[in-house]
Design a protein around this motif. Structure first.
Motif, PDB file in Angstrom:
ATOM      1  N   SER A 190     -19.680 -13.844  58.328  1.00 55.16           N
ATOM      2  CA  SER A 190     -19.803 -15.320  58.088  1.00 55.16           C
ATOM      3  C   SER A 190     -20.565 -15.820  58.469  1.00 55.16           C
ATOM      4  CB  SER A 190     -18.208 -15.504  58.143  1.00 55.16           C
ATOM      5  OG  SER A 190     -18.218 -16.186  59.613  1.00 55.16           O
ATOM      6  N   ILE A 191     -21.602 -15.202  59.655  1.00 57.23           N
ATOM      7  CA  ILE A 191     -22.487 -16.161  60.427  1.00 57.23           C
ATOM      8  C   ILE A 191     -23.996 -16.836  59.231  1.00 57.23           C
ATOM      9  CG2 ILE A 191     -21.995 -15.242  62.278  1.00 57.23           C
ATOM     10  CD1 ILE A 191     -24.937 -13.842  62.116  1.00 57.23           C
ATOM     11  N   TYR A 192     -24.232 -15.297  58.735  1.00 55.67           N
ATOM     12  CA  TYR A 192     -25.482 -16.472  57.107  1.00 55.67           C
ATOM     13  C   TYR A 192     -24.637 -17.345  56.555  1.00 55.67           C
ATOM     14  CZ  TYR A 192     -28.125 -12.947  59.225  1.00 55.67           C
ATOM     15  OH  TYR A 192     -29.494 -12.241  60.651  1.00 55.67           O
ATOM     16  N   VAL A 193     -23.358 -17.313  56.406  1.00 54.42           N
ATOM     17  CA  VAL A 193     -23.125 -18.655  55.458  1.00 54.42           C
ATOM     18  C   VAL A 193     -22.983 -19.560  55.971  1.00 54.42           C
ATOM     19  CG1 VAL A 193     -21.131 -19.540  54.640  1.00 54.42           C
ATOM     20  CG2 VAL A 193     -21.194 -16.888  54.249  1.00 54.42           C
ATOM     21  N   ALA A 194     -22.534 -20.019  57.041  1.00 53.25           N
ATOM     22  CA  ALA A 194     -22.776 -20.804  58.572  1.00 53.25           C
ATOM     23  C   ALA A 194     -23.977 -21.439  58.703  1.00 53.25           C
ATOM     24  CB  ALA A 194     -22.175 -20.528  58.940  1.00 53.25           C
ATOM     25  N   TYR A 195     -25.100 -20.477  58.282  1.00 57.66           N
ATOM     26  CA  TYR A 195     -26.390 -21.012  58.688  1.00 57.66           C
ATOM     27  C   TYR A 195     -26.761 -20.964  57.943  1.00 57.66           C
ATOM     28  CZ  TYR A 195     -31.315 -19.572  59.849  1.00 57.66           C
ATOM     29  OH  TYR A 195     -32.833 -19.192  60.245  1.00 57.66           O
ATOM     30  N   VAL A 246     -32.550 -25.117  60.225  1.00 55.54           N
ATOM     31  CA  VAL A 246     -32.782 -23.828  61.182  1.00 55.54           C
ATOM     32  C   VAL A 246     -32.194 -23.755  62.207  1.00 55.54           C
ATOM     33  CG1 VAL A 246     -34.030 -22.359  62.444  1.00 55.54           C
ATOM     34  CG2 VAL A 246     -34.593 -22.556  60.176  1.00 55.54           C
ATOM     35  N   ALA A 247     -32.281 -24.821  63.004  1.00 51.87           N
ATOM     36  CA  ALA A 247     -31.691 -24.919  64.030  1.00 51.87           C
ATOM     37  C   ALA A 247     -30.037 -25.632  63.931  1.00 51.87           C
ATOM     38  CB  ALA A 247     -32.024 -26.488  65.200  1.00 51.87           C
ATOM     39  N   LEU A 248     -29.455 -26.332  63.043  1.00 53.26           N
ATOM     40  CA  LEU A 248     -28.262 -26.843  63.174  1.00 53.26           C
ATOM     41  C   LEU A 248     -27.719 -25.307  62.363  1.00 53.26           C
ATOM     42  CD1 LEU A 248     -26.057 -28.751  62.575  1.00 53.26           C
ATOM     43  CD2 LEU A 248     -26.667 -28.545  60.406  1.00 53.26           C
ATOM     44  N   GLY A 249     -28.034 -24.869  61.901  1.00 48.36           N
ATOM     45  CA  GLY A 249     -27.850 -23.471  61.202  1.00 48.36           C
ATOM     46  C   GLY A 249     -27.382 -22.876  61.988  1.00 48.36           C
ATOM     47  N   GLY A 250     -28.554 -22.556  63.243  1.00 49.83           N
ATOM     48  CA  GLY A 250     -28.734 -21.179  64.806  1.00 49.83           C
ATOM     49  C   GLY A 250     -26.329 -22.110  65.526  1.00 49.83           C
ATOM     50  N   VAL A 251     -26.701 -23.260  65.392  1.00 52.21           N
ATOM     51  CA  VAL A 251     -25.620 -24.282  66.166  1.00 52.21           C
ATOM     52  C   VAL A 251     -24.454 -23.856  65.230  1.00 52.21           C
ATOM     53  CG1 VAL A 251     -24.245 -26.011  66.948  1.00 52.21           C
ATOM     54  CG2 VAL A 251     -27.183 -25.671  67.705  1.00 52.21           C
ATOM     55  N   VAL A 307     -18.933 -20.561  64.327  1.00 53.40           N
ATOM     56  CA  VAL A 307     -17.666 -20.319  62.955  1.00 53.40           C
ATOM     57  C   VAL A 307     -17.428 -18.863  64.249  1.00 53.40           C
ATOM     58  CG1 VAL A 307     -19.511 -18.356  62.576  1.00 53.40           C
ATOM     59  CG2 VAL A 307     -17.435 -19.641  61.277  1.00 53.40           C
ATOM     60  N   GLN A 308     -18.070 -18.554  65.091  1.00 53.61           N
ATOM     61  CA  GLN A 308     -17.583 -17.245  65.960  1.00 53.61           C
ATOM     62  C   GLN A 308     -16.592 -17.333  67.082  1.00 53.61           C
ATOM     63  OE1 GLN A 308     -19.969 -13.723  65.620  1.00 53.61           O
ATOM     64  NE2 GLN A 308     -21.928 -15.132  65.920  1.00 53.61           N
TER      65      GLN A 308
END
Length: 536
Positions: free
Chosen positions: A182-187, A211-216, A221-222
């Motif tokens: 699910s990481i790319y969904v959150a990103y 991009v910076a926020l998506g990385g966080v 999410v994990q």
């Protein structure tokens, strides 16, 4: 914007005593979430096109976008995962029946602080060296100052992507796959949110901040699943003593396996760097047209490779058990089924390129001129879709073997050299479409080399048979493209034209492939035809 490339690291559990049904369910959920991430990526690109169109500002951002593209390849999808997944798996084996210090927590204490220090230092260096990085990636870029600002924002992903990859490897080692998938969904949610909130005020810097926020968000999410995995000391089936390598042997083997994979992944990613380097001196918007065209054209490839995400563990287990015949049949079947999906999609992309771009992007700052330019580029990219898919399928079969294989990396480097030379020659004549054509040429050359090499490995694919089946599919795709093109251009409304063209392409492709007796295609649709026959 960034390619969705399915990870080369195993997405199904190692031998932890899970049933095949649970593994299949995990693979299915992984595939579903990957598709969701890809669709959100498309929505992200639509929002980006709506706000900014395709000009010098978007070109500047896409140069900075190179940082998360490379970081995702090295820190999430390939290199780091191949080092950490085996390490966590070994720690979990030691944990079974262990009464002393928890081996998993010992591993985390020994590796995580050092990794965070290295990643933070790397991100800081990249922020400081952003002007030099932009100058190397895109010499002569009109808005180099804007590219530098965006690069400094995206440089934060060196740390966040590294921690994301660490968490993903730990969870996969524990047999948990939902959160990593699910990481790319959150990103993409993070990027889209900042585009909508700050796009008007900050311009393309809002996407870089996204991009910076998506990385966080990828880390957050994990964390719940990671906390439960480390808190719950679930039992793990120990490996037989004869299969437990010594510490030094395991580390040496791990490094030997990682090196060719890292070279392969970086070589594949370098294709994008070459494209942006060649496109930098072209008129404003050329890099953006390449980006939009590539992301849309790659959607059939992403869908075709979902099957390989599911079957990759099957091939690895068959080779580990010495059942090379089963592995061979599985790879050959994957090649034909994936080729069927991608060639059908490519026929629609080639025939309906203007309509697709118009429906997806032509609004706001994205003009009719941008639509025409992007459609020309997308048609050239589509010529390499079969090669991209074959490389994805064959790479998984190569890296399923538990020994270092340098041939895929060498093949990728050869294709990369062909892309660079052909692109340099084509740019003065054809501009951005020439760059896309060079990409198609290079990746097709790589696919042919990997297919040739597959006939000389342990699995010993029947290259002549696979080539014949793929040639029949290409003929079917040619007929589908012609009918789809005619149907689309006879219909003035773009949505209706796309519907008519895609429907006619599916019908013609199915009929021709059935008449040519493509084996896997017939097997795939046998249940459908049987039901239709009984319905009569």
């Amino acid at each position: 914007m960034t390619k969705i490339v399915p990870p080369l690291a195993p997405t199904a559990a190692p031998e932890l005593g899970s049933s095949g049904r649970l593994l299949a369910r995990a693979a299915f959920l992984t595939a579903g979430l990957t598709v969701a991430g890809a669709l959100l990526g498309l929505l992200r690109d639509q929002a980006f096109a709506h706000f900014f169109g395709a000009d010098t500002d978007t070109d500047a951002f896409l140069v900075a976008w190179t940082v998360p593209e490379v970081a995702a390849t090295l820190l999430i999808e390939d290199g780091l995962a191949f080092v950490l997944v085996p390490a966590f798996s070994l720690a979990l084996v030691k944990r079974a029946g262990h009464t002393g210090p928890d081996p998993v927590r010992t591993l985390v204490a020994a590796t995580l602080p050092r990794l965070m220090l290295v990643l933070a230092a790397g991100g800081a260096v990249l922020i400081a060296a952003a002007p030099a990085v932009v100058a190397v990636l895109a010499p002569g870029l009109p808005r180099a100052d804007l590219a530098v600002d965006c690069t400094r924002l995206t440089a934060t992903c060196v740390l966040t992507f590294g921690l994301t990859g660490y968490c993903s490897a730990a969870l996969r080692g524990h047999g948990r796959f939902l959160a990593p998938a699910s990481i790319y969904v959150a990103y993409n949610v993070g990027i889209i949110a900042l585009l909508l909130l700050l796009g008007r005020a900050w311009g393309v810097r809002a996407a870089a901040a996204g991009v910076a926020l998506g990385g966080v968000l990828m880390i957050l999410v994990q964390l719940p699943a990671l906390w439960h995995s480390w808190r719950d000391r679930e039992p793990v089936v120990a490996l037989p003593a004869a299969r437990r390598p010594t510490r030094g042997t395991a580390q040496a083997l791990r490094l030997a396996l990682v090196a060719p994979i890292v070279v392969f992944a970086l070589s594949r990613q370098t294709q994008v760097l070459i494209e942006r380097f060649l496109a930098a001196p072209l008129p404003a918007g050329a890099i953006s047209h390449l980006n939009y065209a590539q992301k849309v054209a790659q959607m059939p490839m992403v869908l075709s490779l979902m099957l390989c995400t599911v079957t990759f563990p099957v091939i690895a287990r068959a080779l580990a058990a010495g059942d090379t015949e089963r592995a061979r049949r599985r790879v050959e079947s994957d090649l034909i089924v994936a080729g069927t999906i991608v060639l059908l999609g490519a026929s629609v992309v080639v025939a309906c390129a203007p309509q697709i771009i118009q429906v997806l992007f032509q609004r706001g700052a994205f003009t009719a001129h941008d639509t025409a330019a992007t459609a020309d580029v997308m048609r050239m990219y589509a010529l390499g879709l079969l090669g991209q898919t074959l490389v994805g399928v064959l790479a998984r079969s190569y890296f399923s073997e538990a020994r270092p294989l340098w041939f895929p990396a060498c093949a990728m480097l050869s294709g990369l050299a062909a892309t660079a030379v052909a692109g340099a020659l084509a740019v003065p004549v054809w501009g951005a479409p020439g760059i896309a054509g060079a990409n198609a040429l290079g990746i097709t050359l790589t696919a042919l080399m990997l297919l040739w090499g597959s006939g000389r490995r342990r699995t010993a694919l029947s290259v002549r048979w696979v080539g014949g089946q793929l040639a029949r599919l290409v003929v079917a795709a040619g007929g589908a493209t012609a009918v789809c093109w005619w149907g689309a251009y006879e219909t003035p409304n773009p949505v209706l034209a796309l519907t008519v063209g895609a429907t006619s392409a599916v019908v013609v492709f199915a009929v021709v492939a059935r008449l040519l007796r493509v084996r896997e295609f017939c097997l795939l649709f046998r249940p459908v035809t049987r039901k239709l026959w009984h319905a009569r």
